[in-house]
Write an enzyme that holds these catalytic residues in place. Structure first.
Site, PDB file in Angstrom:
ATOM      1  CE1 TYR A  59      45.994  27.446  37.546  1.00  0.00           C
ATOM      2  CE2 TYR A  59      46.711  29.528  36.605  1.00  0.00           C
ATOM      3  CZ  TYR A  59      46.681  28.650  37.660  1.00  0.00           C
ATOM      4  OH  TYR A  59      47.310  28.971  38.836  1.00  0.00           O
ATOM      5  N   GLY A 209      41.587  37.169  49.167  1.00  0.00           N
ATOM      6  CA  GLY A 209      40.944  36.010  49.781  1.00  0.00           C
ATOM      7  C   GLY A 209      39.957  35.309  48.883  1.00  0.00           C
ATOM      8  NE  ARG A 210      41.683  30.172  47.320  1.00  0.00           N
ATOM      9  CZ  ARG A 210      42.490  29.780  46.327  1.00  0.00           C
ATOM     10  NH1 ARG A 210      42.143  30.034  45.095  1.00  0.00           N
ATOM     11  NH2 ARG A 210      43.610  29.139  46.576  1.00  0.00           N
ATOM     12  N   GLY A 211      38.048  36.527  46.735  1.00  0.00           N
ATOM     13  CA  GLY A 211      36.812  37.309  46.690  1.00  0.00           C
ATOM     14  C   GLY A 211      36.232  37.615  48.046  1.00  0.00           C
TER      15      GLY A 211
END
Length: 329
Positions: A59, A209-211
């Site tokens: 990351y 949901g990733r935004g």
């Protein structure tokens, strides 16, 4: 903050963990990230009772581990830290493959221990299962690190039921990190049952949901990030998915909470063996998301959510096609 037991052989941890990835990579851009706000968010998470931080050595090519180390320097409490490894990056930040060979596993661990400023990594896990490397070899290397005192618990990420069983025979798996939300319920086909049979906790990521499940994406992504390459966020797929999210917005309004809070509450209601990751990068967002911990859903509300958002309801794969071979599907 309530606690949940992390698998049959693991410790008690806060009922949610903090996913730190977005503080260094993938979501937004360097211009939209704020180092001091990220550190303040980690501090507020600890103050709220969260004692599990999740990161990966790739990351920000080590940036995220260094950030966590900096954030913890002034703190007396030492949370559990879960580290994923194996992703290879070029100096430009591009992904150039994976490496899960035994010697590489130990090399990655040495670098993570140094960046984090730790003597022991609490949970260590391959970020994916490499079809070219027997999972027994990768897990065997982590088992060696556990025996040597450099790692406490074994984790896996995005593992199939078969590989989960194979790994568990080599060394008890404590936790399985995998995407799980109202938008991605594929683990309910078999993987969740396998984990429960073996006494392995599930640590869901991507719980909003990733935004997508926040209701804050109106027609397109405002900032170009890795989601731009996800079929789920492209063209007609995104249009159809946002239309389905509007149903979640209606249900949240009736419940008197935000769309994100309802999505998080749903995951928390899936079982006491599930410890979701909240991927907040700002204190304001963290506070909003933690409110979900106090939301109680009735059997009827859960039924409506289950029927309204079955697996496959959202269009488009969650990763580009060349990455789908390395995730649960």
């Amino acid at each position: 903050m309530k606690q949940r037991k992390l698998g049959k052989n693991g410790p008690m941890v806060s009922e949610v963990g903090l996913g730190c990835m977005g503080m260094s990579d993938f979501y937004g851009t360097k211009e939209t990230r704020n180092r001091q706000e990220s550190i303040a968010t980690i501090h507020e998470a600890l103050d709220s009772g969260i004692n599990l931080l999740n990161t990966g050595d790739f990351y920000g090519t080590g940036h995220n581990e260094l950030l966590i180390s900096e954030a913890l320097k002034t703190r007396a409490e030492k949370p559990m830290i879960s580290v994923k490894f194996g992703g290879l990056r070029s100096p430009s930040g591009a992904f150039i493959g994976y490496d899960f060979r035994p010697n590489s596993v130990k090399n990655f661990a040495a670098h993570s221990l140094t960046r984090l400023g730790l003597d022991v990594i609490d949970i260590y896990q391959p970020s994916r299962i490499d079809p070219e490397i027997p999972v027994e070899e990768t897990v065997g290397a982590i088992a060696d690190l556990i025996k040597e005192g450099y790692v406490r618990y074994l984790g896996l990420s995005e593992s199939s039921p078969e590989n989960l069983r194979r790994a568990h025979k080599v060394h008890p798996v404590t936790a399985l990190e995998v995407e799980y939300s109202l938008a991605t319920r594929v683990i309910e086909k078999e993987l969740l049952q396998t984990a429960r049979e073996l006494g392995i906790a599930v640590i869901p990521y991507g719980i909003v949901g990733r935004g997508l499940l926040t209701g804050k994406i109106e027609s397109s992504l405002k900032v170009a990030d890795f989601r731009t390459n996800s079929p789920r966020f492209q063209g007609k797929n995104l249009e159809a998915n946002l239309e389905r999210v509007s149903l979640l917005q209606e249900l949240a309004k009736k419940k008197g909470c935000t769309t994100a809070q309802l999505a998080i509450a749903w995951v928390l209601h899936r079982g006491e063996d599930i410890v979701p990751l909240i991927g907040s990068t700002r204190r304001e967002s963290l506070r909003e998301n933690l409110t979900a911990l106090s939301i109680s859903l009735t059997a009827e509300e859960l039924r409506i959510l289950d029927e309204s958002f079955p697996e496959g309801a959202f269009q488009g794969d969650r990763y580009p096609s060349h990455l789908m071979q390395l995730v649960v599907k």
